[in-house]
Design a protein around this motif. Structure first.
Motif, mmCIF file in Angstrom:
data_model
loop_
_atom_site.group_PDB
_atom_site.id
_atom_site.type_symbol
_atom_site.label_atom_id
_atom_site.label_comp_id
_atom_site.label_asym_id
_atom_site.label_seq_id
_atom_site.Cartn_x
_atom_site.Cartn_y
_atom_site.Cartn_z
ATOM 1 N N GLY A 206 0.796 -1.233 0.000
ATOM 2 C CA GLY A 206 0.000 0.000 0.000
ATOM 3 C C GLY A 206 0.821 1.272 0.000
ATOM 4 N N ILE A 207 1.967 1.286 -0.688
ATOM 5 C CA ILE A 207 2.704 2.560 -0.739
ATOM 6 C C ILE A 207 1.931 3.566 -1.589
ATOM 7 C CG2 ILE A 207 4.996 1.596 -0.338
ATOM 8 C CD1 ILE A 207 5.457 2.349 -3.396
ATOM 9 N N CYS A 208 2.076 4.835 -1.210
ATOM 10 C CA CYS A 208 1.315 5.910 -1.872
ATOM 11 C C CYS A 208 2.231 6.832 -2.668
ATOM 12 C CB CYS A 208 0.569 6.740 -0.829
ATOM 13 S SG CYS A 208 -0.565 5.773 0.145
ATOM 14 N N GLY A 209 3.504 6.508 -2.767
ATOM 15 C CA GLY A 209 4.439 7.333 -3.515
ATOM 16 C C GLY A 209 5.840 6.759 -3.333
ATOM 17 N N PHE A 210 6.791 7.300 -4.122
ATOM 18 C CA PHE A 210 8.175 6.821 -3.996
ATOM 19 C C PHE A 210 9.115 8.006 -4.166
ATOM 20 C CE2 PHE A 210 10.439 2.657 -3.990
ATOM 21 C CZ PHE A 210 11.725 3.147 -3.913
ATOM 22 N N VAL A 211 10.097 8.127 -3.245
ATOM 23 C CA VAL A 211 11.146 9.150 -3.373
ATOM 24 C C VAL A 211 12.426 8.453 -3.817
ATOM 25 C CG1 VAL A 211 12.460 10.968 -2.232
ATOM 26 C CG2 VAL A 211 10.104 10.504 -1.512
ATOM 27 N N PHE A 212 12.879 8.765 -5.018
ATOM 28 C CA PHE A 212 14.060 8.119 -5.589
ATOM 29 C C PHE A 212 15.312 8.975 -5.407
ATOM 30 C CE2 PHE A 212 10.711 6.001 -8.084
ATOM 31 C CZ PHE A 212 11.135 4.688 -8.004
ATOM 32 N N VAL B 204 5.766 9.912 -7.973
ATOM 33 C CA VAL B 204 7.190 9.717 -7.697
ATOM 34 C C VAL B 204 7.916 11.058 -7.789
ATOM 35 C CG1 VAL B 204 7.233 7.329 -8.547
ATOM 36 C CG2 VAL B 204 7.695 9.188 -10.142
ATOM 37 N N ILE B 205 9.066 11.125 -7.126
ATOM 38 C CA ILE B 205 9.864 12.358 -7.144
ATOM 39 C C ILE B 205 11.307 11.986 -6.778
ATOM 40 C CG2 ILE B 205 9.567 12.984 -4.690
ATOM 41 C CD1 ILE B 205 8.981 15.900 -5.690
ATOM 42 N N GLU B 206 12.260 12.840 -7.124
ATOM 43 C CA GLU B 206 13.638 12.650 -6.657
ATOM 44 C C GLU B 206 13.857 13.507 -5.417
ATOM 45 O OE1 GLU B 206 16.216 13.629 -9.937
ATOM 46 O OE2 GLU B 206 16.208 11.547 -10.644
ATOM 47 N N GLU B 207 14.771 13.078 -4.564
ATOM 48 C CA GLU B 207 14.975 13.781 -3.286
ATOM 49 C C GLU B 207 15.454 15.224 -3.505
ATOM 50 O OE1 GLU B 207 17.449 12.378 -4.638
ATOM 51 O OE2 GLU B 207 19.304 13.290 -3.920
ATOM 52 N N VAL B 208 16.172 15.493 -4.611
ATOM 53 C CA VAL B 208 16.659 16.861 -4.833
ATOM 54 C C VAL B 208 15.494 17.846 -4.993
ATOM 55 C CG1 VAL B 208 18.972 16.461 -5.779
ATOM 56 C CG2 VAL B 208 17.001 16.248 -7.273
ATOM 57 N N SER B 209 14.377 17.364 -5.511
ATOM 58 C CA SER B 209 13.220 18.252 -5.710
ATOM 59 C C SER B 209 12.557 18.613 -4.381
ATOM 60 C CB SER B 209 12.177 17.583 -6.613
ATOM 61 O OG SER B 209 12.745 17.291 -7.857
ATOM 62 N N LEU B 210 12.793 17.803 -3.358
ATOM 63 C CA LEU B 210 12.120 18.052 -2.079
ATOM 64 C C LEU B 210 12.679 19.267 -1.351
ATOM 65 C CD1 LEU B 210 11.670 14.407 -0.712
ATOM 66 C CD2 LEU B 210 10.073 15.809 -2.025
ATOM 67 N N SER B 211 13.844 19.757 -1.794
ATOM 68 C CA SER B 211 14.374 20.957 -1.137
ATOM 69 C C SER B 211 13.614 22.207 -1.592
ATOM 70 C CB SER B 211 15.882 21.105 -1.389
ATOM 71 O OG SER B 211 16.104 21.057 -2.762
ATOM 72 N N ASP B 212 12.810 22.074 -2.644
ATOM 73 C CA ASP B 212 11.938 23.175 -3.077
ATOM 74 C C ASP B 212 10.578 22.982 -2.391
ATOM 75 O OD1 ASP B 212 10.175 24.862 -4.306
ATOM 76 O OD2 ASP B 212 10.549 24.148 -6.347
ATOM 77 N N PRO B 213 10.197 23.881 -1.450
ATOM 78 C CA PRO B 213 8.941 23.689 -0.713
ATOM 79 C C PRO B 213 7.723 23.541 -1.615
ATOM 80 C CG PRO B 213 10.206 25.495 0.233
ATOM 81 C CD PRO B 213 10.908 25.091 -1.031
ATOM 82 N N LEU B 214 7.708 24.252 -2.763
ATOM 83 C CA LEU B 214 6.569 24.139 -3.679
ATOM 84 C C LEU B 214 6.432 22.714 -4.207
ATOM 85 C CD1 LEU B 214 6.540 27.262 -6.038
ATOM 86 C CD2 LEU B 214 4.684 26.448 -4.589
ATOM 87 N N GLN B 215 7.567 22.150 -4.626
ATOM 88 C CA GLN B 215 7.529 20.791 -5.175
ATOM 89 C C GLN B 215 7.228 19.775 -4.081
ATOM 90 O OE1 GLN B 215 9.778 19.509 -8.398
ATOM 91 N NE2 GLN B 215 11.022 21.343 -8.522
ATOM 92 N N ALA B 216 7.810 19.994 -2.899
ATOM 93 C CA ALA B 216 7.579 19.063 -1.790
ATOM 94 C C ALA B 216 6.101 19.056 -1.401
ATOM 95 C CB ALA B 216 8.444 19.457 -0.593
ATOM 96 N N GLU B 217 5.506 20.259 -1.308
ATOM 97 C CA GLU B 217 4.095 20.353 -0.904
ATOM 98 C C GLU B 217 3.194 19.713 -1.960
ATOM 99 O OE1 GLU B 217 0.101 21.685 -0.496
ATOM 100 O OE2 GLU B 217 1.379 22.226 -2.175
ATOM 101 N N HIS B 218 3.510 19.976 -3.224
ATOM 102 C CA HIS B 218 2.672 19.432 -4.306
ATOM 103 C C HIS B 218 2.766 17.901 -4.343
ATOM 104 C CE1 HIS B 218 0.340 19.637 -7.961
ATOM 105 N NE2 HIS B 218 1.249 18.928 -8.611
ATOM 106 N N PHE B 219 3.984 17.386 -4.154
ATOM 107 C CA PHE B 219 4.160 15.924 -4.128
ATOM 108 C C PHE B 219 3.350 15.317 -2.985
ATOM 109 C CE2 PHE B 219 6.596 12.212 -2.506
ATOM 110 C CZ PHE B 219 6.367 11.347 -3.565
ATOM 111 N N LEU B 220 3.436 15.944 -1.808
ATOM 112 C CA LEU B 220 2.685 15.419 -0.664
ATOM 113 C C LEU B 220 1.183 15.452 -0.913
ATOM 114 C CD1 LEU B 220 4.469 16.694 2.528
ATOM 115 C CD2 LEU B 220 3.951 14.340 1.909
#
Ligand code: SF4
Length: 319
Positions: free
Chosen positions: A97-103, A146-162
């Motif tokens: 039941g994973i809901c996403g993946f951070v690569f 899915v997303i790469e970890e480098v994108s998570l340092s951008d709050p906009l991308q992190a919030e949208h992914f979540l």
């Protein structure tokens, strides 16, 4: 909102010393913040196919028009082992039941994009490859964000992914009892503000997709899968303040009769300030939430849009 959605993560990002050099690549936002709200499931595909730590690096090579994963030390072809492992692991992760993946970015196994690919026998390389594990996973699961970890340092991308992860998590919750035509239509309807705010065309296109699929007589389980794959594809593009402010105004329109003139003007003013970049998104959302609750109109449709998880609430202060 179901509690603690599960997220697959490249294991080295969780601080596990599984990299080729025996080190980790810990992403502290995941281990120190996201882990408080989500269950993070670490996966190292290279260790999964039996490689030791430390070990040689891996690389992508194009041979006869096909991409191969090679051990950089002795050129052993690891492709079939990795494909078999990726198929098995994808199956296990979706069953869990994973809901996403951070690569992990930049990896010939885990990277989602811009991975170096060398044409066999040549020195020059292109930077348009995808890590082999990530390629198999995303091909088998086009409906999982899915997303790469480098994108998570951008709050906009992190919030949208979540937000995409939460959306998927709700869909999984609904899927538990099995899909029916009614459930799919209701699910789509209860997320309409979400779509208006994140991907305005998706609302209409997905409605059409559902109608056409049932006209063809497709099975509801297949329709639900097709729906989520198309929804996540639309949501792959980052949203802008305009559509989000528009969705806020839609909520304001619904509660407007219960507000005084001053309250309405204050809310409109804060929404406009957010639209112009003068306020974080959390400012109008907090006001809206209070008024919606006071008016007794916190139904599911509104709640989905204006009640972010604690983790997303933190990020909203920066977007
Ligand atoms: S990038 Fe992927 S394969 Fe490489 S160490 Fe991290 S989890 Fe393992």
């Amino acid at each position: 909102m179901p509690t603690r959605p599960k997220l697959g993560v490249s294991a080295c990002l969780l601080g596990q010393k599984v990299r080729h050099n025996g080190e980790h690549a810990e992403a502290r936002n995941l281990t120190e913040s996201w882990s408080r709200h989500l269950d993070l499931v670490g996966v190292c595909p290279e260790v999964g196919i039996g490689m030791t730590t430390p070990r040689a690096t891996t690389r992508l090579v194009k041979r006869d028009g096909r991409i191969h994963l090679l051990d950089s030390n002795n050129n052993t072809d690891l492709s079939q082992d990795m494909i078999d492992y990726a198929e098995l692991q994808s199956d296990a992760l979706t069953k869990a039941g994973i809901c996403g993946f951070v690569f992990k970015s930049g990896s010939a196994s885990c990277g989602l994009e811009r991975i170096k690919v060398t044409e066999e026998g040549q020195i020059e390389a292109s930077n348009d490859g995808t890590g082999l594990f990530a390629l198999v996973f995303t091909t088998l699961n086009p409906h999982i964000p899915v997303i790469e970890e480098v994108s998570l340092s951008d709050p906009l991308q992190a919030e949208h992914f979540l937000a995409r992860v939460e959306f998927f998590s709700l869909w999984l919750e609904e899927a538990r009892g099995g899909w029916t035509a009614n459930k799919i239509a209701q699910f789509h309807d209860s997320n309409k503000l979400f779509f208006i705010s994140r991907s305005p065309n998706a609302k209409r296109n997905l409605g059409r997709l559902i109608a056409q699929a049932f006209d063809r007589g497709d099975h509801p389980e297949n329709v639900a899968f097709e729906y989520m794959a198309a929804a996540q594809k639309s949501l792959n593009v980052l949203t802008k303040p305009g559509p989000i402010a528009h969705a806020m105004e839609r909520v304001l329109g619904r509660i407007s009769p219960s507000l005084s003139g001053d309250e309405r003007q204050e809310l409109l003013g804060v929404i406009n300030e957010y639209r112009r970049g003068l306020q974080p998104r959390s400012a109008p959302l907090t006001l809206l939430r209070t008024h919606v609750r006071n008016c007794g109109m916190d139904n599911e449709t509104h709640a989905r849009f204006i009640t972010p998880t604690p983790l997303r609430l933190d990020l909203l202060a920066n977007v």
